[in-house]
Design a protein around this motif. Structure first.
Motif, PDB file in Angstrom:
ATOM      1  N   ARG A  98       0.834  -1.205   0.000  1.00 33.50           N
ATOM      2  CA  ARG A  98       0.000   0.000   0.000  1.00 33.50           C
ATOM      3  C   ARG A  98       0.870   1.257   0.000  1.00 33.50           C
ATOM      4  O   ARG A  98       0.587   2.218  -0.728  1.00 33.50           O
ATOM      5  CB  ARG A  98      -0.921  -0.009   1.218  1.00 33.50           C
ATOM      6  CG  ARG A  98      -1.876   1.180   1.285  1.00 33.50           C
ATOM      7  CD  ARG A  98      -2.865   1.016   2.433  1.00 33.50           C
ATOM      8  NE  ARG A  98      -3.760   2.171   2.517  1.00 33.50           N
ATOM      9  CZ  ARG A  98      -3.477   3.294   3.168  1.00 33.50           C
ATOM     10  NH1 ARG A  98      -2.316   3.423   3.809  1.00 33.50           N
ATOM     11  NH2 ARG A  98      -4.340   4.285   3.207  1.00 33.50           N
ATOM     12  N   ALA A  99       1.939   1.271   0.807  1.00 40.48           N
ATOM     13  CA  ALA A  99       2.831   2.427   0.860  1.00 40.48           C
ATOM     14  C   ALA A  99       3.524   2.636  -0.484  1.00 40.48           C
ATOM     15  O   ALA A  99       3.685   3.772  -0.950  1.00 40.48           O
ATOM     16  CB  ALA A  99       3.868   2.232   1.963  1.00 40.48           C
ATOM     17  N   LYS A 100       3.930   1.546  -1.097  1.00 42.80           N
ATOM     18  CA  LYS A 100       4.591   1.632  -2.408  1.00 42.80           C
ATOM     19  C   LYS A 100       3.621   2.147  -3.468  1.00 42.80           C
ATOM     20  O   LYS A 100       4.004   2.911  -4.352  1.00 42.80           O
ATOM     21  CB  LYS A 100       5.149   0.272  -2.805  1.00 42.80           C
ATOM     22  CG  LYS A 100       6.285  -0.200  -1.902  1.00 42.80           C
ATOM     23  CD  LYS A 100       6.699  -1.631  -2.212  1.00 42.80           C
ATOM     24  CE  LYS A 100       7.830  -2.083  -1.302  1.00 42.80           C
ATOM     25  NZ  LYS A 100       8.212  -3.481  -1.519  1.00 42.80           N
ATOM     26  N   ARG A 101       2.367   1.730  -3.385  1.00 40.29           N
ATOM     27  CA  ARG A 101       1.361   2.197  -4.346  1.00 40.29           C
ATOM     28  C   ARG A 101       1.102   3.695  -4.183  1.00 40.29           C
ATOM     29  O   ARG A 101       0.811   4.389  -5.159  1.00 40.29           O
ATOM     30  CB  ARG A 101       0.050   1.435  -4.176  1.00 40.29           C
ATOM     31  CG  ARG A 101       0.028   0.076  -4.827  1.00 40.29           C
ATOM     32  CD  ARG A 101      -1.377  -0.330  -5.227  1.00 40.29           C
ATOM     33  NE  ARG A 101      -1.880   0.460  -6.328  1.00 40.29           N
ATOM     34  CZ  ARG A 101      -2.975   1.199  -6.287  1.00 40.29           C
ATOM     35  NH1 ARG A 101      -3.687   1.301  -5.172  1.00 40.29           N
ATOM     36  NH2 ARG A 101      -3.388   1.869  -7.350  1.00 40.29           N
ATOM     37  N   ILE A 102       1.205   4.183  -2.948  1.00 44.62           N
ATOM     38  CA  ILE A 102       1.030   5.623  -2.727  1.00 44.62           C
ATOM     39  C   ILE A 102       2.122   6.398  -3.460  1.00 44.62           C
ATOM     40  O   ILE A 102       1.853   7.415  -4.111  1.00 44.62           O
ATOM     41  CB  ILE A 102       1.041   5.948  -1.216  1.00 44.62           C
ATOM     42  CG1 ILE A 102      -0.224   5.380  -0.538  1.00 44.62           C
ATOM     43  CG2 ILE A 102       1.142   7.451  -0.986  1.00 44.62           C
ATOM     44  CD1 ILE A 102      -0.234   5.523   0.973  1.00 44.62           C
ATOM     45  N   VAL A 103       3.369   5.925  -3.371  1.00 41.87           N
ATOM     46  CA  VAL A 103       4.480   6.555  -4.101  1.00 41.87           C
ATOM     47  C   VAL A 103       4.207   6.518  -5.596  1.00 41.87           C
ATOM     48  O   VAL A 103       4.378   7.518  -6.305  1.00 41.87           O
ATOM     49  CB  VAL A 103       5.812   5.841  -3.787  1.00 41.87           C
ATOM     50  CG1 VAL A 103       6.940   6.426  -4.636  1.00 41.87           C
ATOM     51  CG2 VAL A 103       6.146   5.950  -2.314  1.00 41.87           C
ATOM     52  N   LEU A 104       3.766   5.346  -6.077  1.00 37.74           N
ATOM     53  CA  LEU A 104       3.445   5.200  -7.498  1.00 37.74           C
ATOM     54  C   LEU A 104       2.368   6.191  -7.923  1.00 37.74           C
ATOM     55  O   LEU A 104       2.501   6.866  -8.957  1.00 37.74           O
ATOM     56  CB  LEU A 104       2.978   3.770  -7.779  1.00 37.74           C
ATOM     57  CG  LEU A 104       2.360   3.505  -9.162  1.00 37.74           C
ATOM     58  CD1 LEU A 104       3.396   3.696 -10.255  1.00 37.74           C
ATOM     59  CD2 LEU A 104       1.753   2.108  -9.221  1.00 37.74           C
ATOM     60  N   CYS A 105       1.324   6.310  -7.132  1.00 40.15           N
ATOM     61  CA  CYS A 105       0.211   7.199  -7.478  1.00 40.15           C
ATOM     62  C   CYS A 105       0.645   8.657  -7.484  1.00 40.15           C
ATOM     63  O   CYS A 105       0.180   9.447  -8.318  1.00 40.15           O
ATOM     64  CB  CYS A 105      -0.952   6.983  -6.511  1.00 40.15           C
ATOM     65  SG  CYS A 105      -1.796   5.395  -6.711  1.00 40.15           S
ATOM     66  N   VAL A 106       1.539   9.033  -6.572  1.00 36.46           N
ATOM     67  CA  VAL A 106       2.043  10.402  -6.547  1.00 36.46           C
ATOM     68  C   VAL A 106       2.821  10.697  -7.814  1.00 36.46           C
ATOM     69  O   VAL A 106       2.628  11.743  -8.461  1.00 36.46           O
ATOM     70  CB  VAL A 106       2.930  10.634  -5.301  1.00 36.46           C
ATOM     71  CG1 VAL A 106       3.663  11.974  -5.412  1.00 36.46           C
ATOM     72  CG2 VAL A 106       2.091  10.599  -4.032  1.00 36.46           C
ATOM     73  N   LEU A 107       3.707   9.777  -8.211  1.00 36.03           N
ATOM     74  CA  LEU A 107       4.498   9.961  -9.428  1.00 36.03           C
ATOM     75  C   LEU A 107       3.607  10.027 -10.664  1.00 36.03           C
ATOM     76  O   LEU A 107       3.790  10.879 -11.537  1.00 36.03           O
ATOM     77  CB  LEU A 107       5.517   8.829  -9.566  1.00 36.03           C
ATOM     78  CG  LEU A 107       6.640   8.806  -8.526  1.00 36.03           C
ATOM     79  CD1 LEU A 107       7.457   7.531  -8.655  1.00 36.03           C
ATOM     80  CD2 LEU A 107       7.541  10.021  -8.666  1.00 36.03           C
ATOM     81  N   VAL A 108       2.636   9.128 -10.720  1.00 37.41           N
ATOM     82  CA  VAL A 108       1.717   9.106 -11.868  1.00 37.41           C
ATOM     83  C   VAL A 108       0.871  10.374 -11.899  1.00 37.41           C
ATOM     84  O   VAL A 108       0.590  10.916 -12.980  1.00 37.41           O
ATOM     85  CB  VAL A 108       0.820   7.849 -11.812  1.00 37.41           C
ATOM     86  CG1 VAL A 108      -0.292   7.929 -12.842  1.00 37.41           C
ATOM     87  CG2 VAL A 108       1.654   6.592 -12.047  1.00 37.41           C
ATOM     88  N   ALA A 109       0.480  10.862 -10.736  1.00 31.47           N
ATOM     89  CA  ALA A 109      -0.307  12.101 -10.675  1.00 31.47           C
ATOM     90  C   ALA A 109       0.496  13.284 -11.217  1.00 31.47           C
ATOM     91  O   ALA A 109      -0.046  14.150 -11.916  1.00 31.47           O
ATOM     92  CB  ALA A 109      -0.734  12.376  -9.232  1.00 31.47           C
ATOM     93  N   ILE A 110       1.796  13.317 -10.922  1.00 29.07           N
ATOM     94  CA  ILE A 110       2.641  14.404 -11.445  1.00 29.07           C
ATOM     95  C   ILE A 110       2.755  14.288 -12.964  1.00 29.07           C
ATOM     96  O   ILE A 110       2.684  15.287 -13.689  1.00 29.07           O
ATOM     97  CB  ILE A 110       4.040  14.359 -10.793  1.00 29.07           C
ATOM     98  CG1 ILE A 110       3.932  14.572  -9.279  1.00 29.07           C
ATOM     99  CG2 ILE A 110       4.938  15.426 -11.408  1.00 29.07           C
ATOM    100  CD1 ILE A 110       5.240  14.367  -8.542  1.00 29.07           C
ATOM    101  N   ILE A 111       2.925  13.051 -13.447  1.00 25.12           N
ATOM    102  CA  ILE A 111       2.981  12.829 -14.901  1.00 25.12           C
ATOM    103  C   ILE A 111       1.702  13.332 -15.560  1.00 25.12           C
ATOM    104  O   ILE A 111       1.739  14.055 -16.570  1.00 25.12           O
ATOM    105  CB  ILE A 111       3.186  11.341 -15.225  1.00 25.12           C
ATOM    106  CG1 ILE A 111       4.569  10.864 -14.776  1.00 25.12           C
ATOM    107  CG2 ILE A 111       3.018  11.078 -16.732  1.00 25.12           C
ATOM    108  CD1 ILE A 111       4.791   9.367 -14.924  1.00 25.12           C
ATOM    109  N   MET A 112       0.564  12.953 -14.998  1.00 20.37           N
ATOM    110  CA  MET A 112      -0.711  13.343 -15.592  1.00 20.37           C
ATOM    111  C   MET A 112      -0.951  14.841 -15.478  1.00 20.37           C
ATOM    112  O   MET A 112      -1.612  15.434 -16.336  1.00 20.37           O
ATOM    113  CB  MET A 112      -1.851  12.565 -14.933  1.00 20.37           C
ATOM    114  CG  MET A 112      -1.819  11.062 -15.205  1.00 20.37           C
ATOM    115  SD  MET A 112      -1.594  10.665 -16.969  1.00 20.37           S
ATOM    116  CE  MET A 112      -3.073  11.403 -17.673  1.00 20.37           C
TER     117      MET A 112
END
Length: 258
Positions: free
Chosen positions: A48-62
């Motif tokens: 779950r913590a790793k997915r939060i990092v992933l979502c933050v990075l993807v949100a910046i990309i988007m």
């Protein structure tokens, strides 16, 4: 230079040979440092913590993807159907990979992460090996910033998907990634021949940038393209399969020794 000049990338921006210049190297080193730091910090954290990092990075990309399209729409006077599609749809493979990472974060399945990570990694490695945009102008206008930032985030996110072990390269699920790859090819063909919004998004047609850099005939280039694609998208599965076989053999040997 006004802010709008920067945002719309209207300011005169002479081309320079910025490939492997100080900015190119600094950005690449920064990406590697960020990958190492996040991999070490989150290596024992929950999925779950790793997915939060992933979502933050993807949100910046988007955020970059959406901002760029908004800027284009505000700056253009041509609102024809074809030009609107040209502006809104992800066209080159790099942009397709950005949106693929976005979808993968929503789907949250190993097999989707598999293809999204490999696609993004390939695009980012090609970009940083021989950048055709971003670093090749005297000033870093918004268009330059967009190119540098999105490719940097593609590199960081794709490798973190691997180091975070959100991927799972098992041959029993490779057909799902194969379907995504075929879907990408079909989408590219639609872009080229039906929508006419991008001449060669996946770099498989004659006289593309990669072919011109390699200076080889198209028949040889296409053959290498197909062979490389088959090997590249199979290697992670082969590596994980070999690891599984090694673990099984090690377990059997240990059981026999007991």
């Amino acid at each position: 230079m006004t802010f709008l000049d920067w945002l719309f990338s209207d300011y005169p921006n002479p081309r320079i040979n910025g490939q492997w210049g100080w900015l190119h190297i600094t950005v690449l080193v920064g990406c590697i440092a960020l990958i190492v730091a996040l991999s070490l910090i989150f290596r024992k954290k929950s999925r779950r913590a790793k997915r939060i990092v992933l979502c933050v990075l993807v949100a910046i990309i988007m955020a970059f993807e959406i901002t760029r399209r908004t800027v284009y729409l505000c700056h253009r006077s041509d609102y024809s159907w074809q030009h609107t599609l040209y502006t809104l749809l992800p066209r080159p493979w790099c942009a397709i990979s950005c949106w693929m990472l976005f979808v993968s974060a929503i789907v949250n399945k190993d097999w989707f992460y598999n293809y999204a990570s490999l696609s993004a990694l390939l695009c980012s490695v090609l970009f940083f090996s021989y950048p055709g945009a971003g670093f090749n102008n005297q000033y870093i206008l918004f268009e330059n910033l967009y190119s540098i930032a999105t490719h940097s985030l593609l590199l960081v996110t794709s490798i973190l998907l691997l180091t975070f072990r959100l991927t799972n390269f098992e041959y029993r699920t490779i057909w799902k990634s194969a379907i995504l790859y075929v879907a990408t090819i079909v989408y590219a063909i639609i872009e080229i021949y039906a929508l006419k919004i991008e001449p060669d998004p996946l770099y498989f047609l004659p006289n593309n940038d990669v072919m011109n850099i390699l200076h080889i005939p198209y028949a040889a280039y296409l053959s290498l393209y197909i062979i490389f694609s088959l090997i590249y998208f199979n290697v992670p599965y082969l590596i994980q399969e070999r690891k599984k076989i090694f673990r099984k053999r090690h377990f059997k040997v240990r059981k026999l020794s007991e």
